[in-house]
Scaffold this motif. Sequence first.
Motif, PDB file in Angstrom:
ATOM      1  N   HIS A 270       0.795  -1.049   0.041  1.00  0.00           N
ATOM      2  CA  HIS A 270      -0.109   0.125   0.009  1.00  0.00           C
ATOM      3  C   HIS A 270       0.917   1.222  -0.053  1.00  0.00           C
ATOM      4  CE1 HIS A 270      -2.523  -3.124   1.548  1.00  0.00           C
ATOM      5  NE2 HIS A 270      -3.687  -2.583   1.102  1.00  0.00           N
TER       6      HIS A 270
ATOM      7  N   VAL B 164       0.271   5.411   0.629  1.00  0.00           N
ATOM      8  CA  VAL B 164      -0.531   6.450   1.055  1.00  0.00           C
ATOM      9  C   VAL B 164       0.017   7.941   0.406  1.00  0.00           C
ATOM     10  CG1 VAL B 164      -1.705   7.675   2.797  1.00  0.00           C
ATOM     11  CG2 VAL B 164      -1.463   5.369   2.798  1.00  0.00           C
TER      12      VAL B 164
ATOM     13  N   ARG C 130      -2.638   2.296  -4.124  1.00  0.00           N
ATOM     14  CA  ARG C 130      -2.508   3.694  -3.701  1.00  0.00           C
ATOM     15  C   ARG C 130      -3.599   4.372  -3.071  1.00  0.00           C
ATOM     16  NH1 ARG C 130       0.581   2.238  -8.204  1.00  0.00           N
ATOM     17  NH2 ARG C 130       2.768   2.890  -8.062  1.00  0.00           N
ATOM     18  N   ILE C 131      -3.606   5.198  -2.122  1.00  0.00           N
ATOM     19  CA  ILE C 131      -4.583   5.475  -1.478  1.00  0.00           C
ATOM     20  C   ILE C 131      -4.477   7.187  -1.326  1.00  0.00           C
ATOM     21  CG2 ILE C 131      -6.122   5.603   0.846  1.00  0.00           C
ATOM     22  CD1 ILE C 131      -4.183   2.816   0.879  1.00  0.00           C
TER      23      ILE C 131
ATOM     24  N   LYS D   2      -6.876  12.611  -6.511  1.00  0.00           N
ATOM     25  CA  LYS D   2      -7.058  11.935  -7.502  1.00  0.00           C
ATOM     26  C   LYS D   2      -7.432  12.747  -8.788  1.00  0.00           C
ATOM     27  CE  LYS D   2      -9.576   7.732  -9.415  1.00  0.00           C
ATOM     28  NZ  LYS D   2     -10.491   6.625  -9.240  1.00  0.00           N
TER      29      LYS D   2
ATOM     30  N   PRO E 201      -4.720   7.530  -7.313  1.00  0.00           N
ATOM     31  CA  PRO E 201      -4.897   6.616  -6.353  1.00  0.00           C
ATOM     32  C   PRO E 201      -6.153   5.448  -6.728  1.00  0.00           C
ATOM     33  CG  PRO E 201      -5.450   8.636  -5.455  1.00  0.00           C
ATOM     34  CD  PRO E 201      -4.818   8.788  -6.853  1.00  0.00           C
ATOM     35  N   ASP E 202      -6.000   4.503  -6.224  1.00  0.00           N
ATOM     36  CA  ASP E 202      -6.998   3.466  -6.469  1.00  0.00           C
ATOM     37  C   ASP E 202      -8.138   3.461  -5.403  1.00  0.00           C
ATOM     38  OD1 ASP E 202      -5.242   1.965  -8.384  1.00  0.00           O
ATOM     39  OD2 ASP E 202      -4.127   1.747  -6.459  1.00  0.00           O
ATOM     40  N   VAL E 203      -7.851   3.887  -4.359  1.00  0.00           N
ATOM     41  CA  VAL E 203      -8.797   3.935  -3.316  1.00  0.00           C
ATOM     42  C   VAL E 203      -8.701   5.811  -2.703  1.00  0.00           C
ATOM     43  CG1 VAL E 203      -9.433   3.582  -0.975  1.00  0.00           C
ATOM     44  CG2 VAL E 203      -8.379   1.863  -2.271  1.00  0.00           C
ATOM     45  N   THR E 204      -9.928   6.107  -2.718  1.00  0.00           N
ATOM     46  CA  THR E 204     -10.129   7.737  -2.282  1.00  0.00           C
ATOM     47  C   THR E 204     -11.027   7.755  -1.183  1.00  0.00           C
ATOM     48  OG1 THR E 204     -11.839   8.014  -3.843  1.00  0.00           O
ATOM     49  CG2 THR E 204      -9.445   8.530  -4.694  1.00  0.00           C
TER      50      THR E 204
ATOM     51  N   HIS F 290     -11.067   7.994   6.415  1.00  0.00           N
ATOM     52  CA  HIS F 290     -10.668   6.430   5.865  1.00  0.00           C
ATOM     53  C   HIS F 290      -9.865   5.948   6.848  1.00  0.00           C
ATOM     54  CE1 HIS F 290     -10.442   3.115   3.011  1.00  0.00           C
ATOM     55  NE2 HIS F 290      -9.086   3.301   3.329  1.00  0.00           N
TER      56      HIS F 290
ATOM     57  N   LEU G   8      -7.416   2.855   7.263  1.00  0.00           N
ATOM     58  CA  LEU G   8      -6.760   1.798   6.473  1.00  0.00           C
ATOM     59  C   LEU G   8      -6.430   0.736   7.473  1.00  0.00           C
ATOM     60  CD1 LEU G   8      -5.459   1.004   4.074  1.00  0.00           C
ATOM     61  CD2 LEU G   8      -3.550   2.562   4.858  1.00  0.00           C
TER      62      LEU G   8
END
Length: 352
Positions: free
Chosen positions: A122, A124, A145-146, A152, A166-169, A174, A176
Amino acid sequence: MSPNSAPNRRSFLARSAAIAAVPAVATLAGGALAEPASADTLPDYAPIPPSALGPAVNEQGYFVGRVEKNLYWVTDGAYQAAFLTTRDGVVLFDAPPSIGHNLQRAIDQIAAENGVSNKVTHLVYSHHHADHIGGSSLFGTDVVRIGQVQAKQLLASENDPARPVPDVTFETKHTLNVGGERVNLAWHGTNHTPDNSYIHFPDHDTLMLVDIFLPRWVPFDSFNLNEDVPGSIAAPDTAMAYPWKHFIGGHMGRLGTRADMVLYQQYVNDIIDGVKKALGTVDPTPFFAKYGNNVWAAAQQYLAAVVAYASGPVIKKYLGVLAAADVYTASTTFAILESIRLDLGFGSQVHP
Ligand SMILES: [Zn+2]
């Protein structure tokens, strides 16, 4: 902040090349340009207080150390990243290109010492700036990627292959959870950039917040080039509302404490007080009398006088306390002065 703040060898050499090209241009322009820089003629500044310096970097140019338990930090003396080792792999926080391949070397070193995985699973992003995440693509495509939702959007429009989106926003919060560890990400409004995020490690007594407060150093040029000055002035209060003992600011060679942050807040408050006093004291009349219809010349000279009046006592007070107080306090004072005038309306008068 600008990548130019990293005095790495390559940028130094590039700059030397640019300087070497100056004499030819100066000849063409009739010698109007400045002489090439020489170490003998460059200005001197006060020495850096030992309290601002961190541990020495190794032969490869980095230092890696434990923050708390399985949370570590890496620095090259100018930039910082952090990583958490877990039973399922490594979570990396930022990837400054100036540290570059030394990030994985630092992770390999710690993983080998502790017999844990060295695989970054991961990554960040603190915020979208290239000088903090421009090493992201080194970690390939097999990493999650966050980042904050605006990171993003900004990265999508900037379209830089070195900084995959990022893949996760998240918008405001949030949590993790990786390999039994938890990290709380939060967005509390715009400050240095619209997407800058608070990264809290509740089980490691640590807060990471980048490009706001650089422990024991004054901010980089013009108040860290902050896009939102009031938001950046307010950010340390938000940071202090979190429980933490260790602070990762993204820059320079050391971590911070709560006492360091209180000292920084005092410095900023001293600048604000100085600006308000200067705006009420420095008389603009002679500047406009001298320059007549050249309003920009009058404004430039008047505001320079306000900056000098406001920043002089602050520089004196913090020399030897905060590193480079004599280098960047004036430009930060100018940024705060403009925000006090334009964002807060201080000193604005309506024509009668
Ligand atoms: Zn930045």
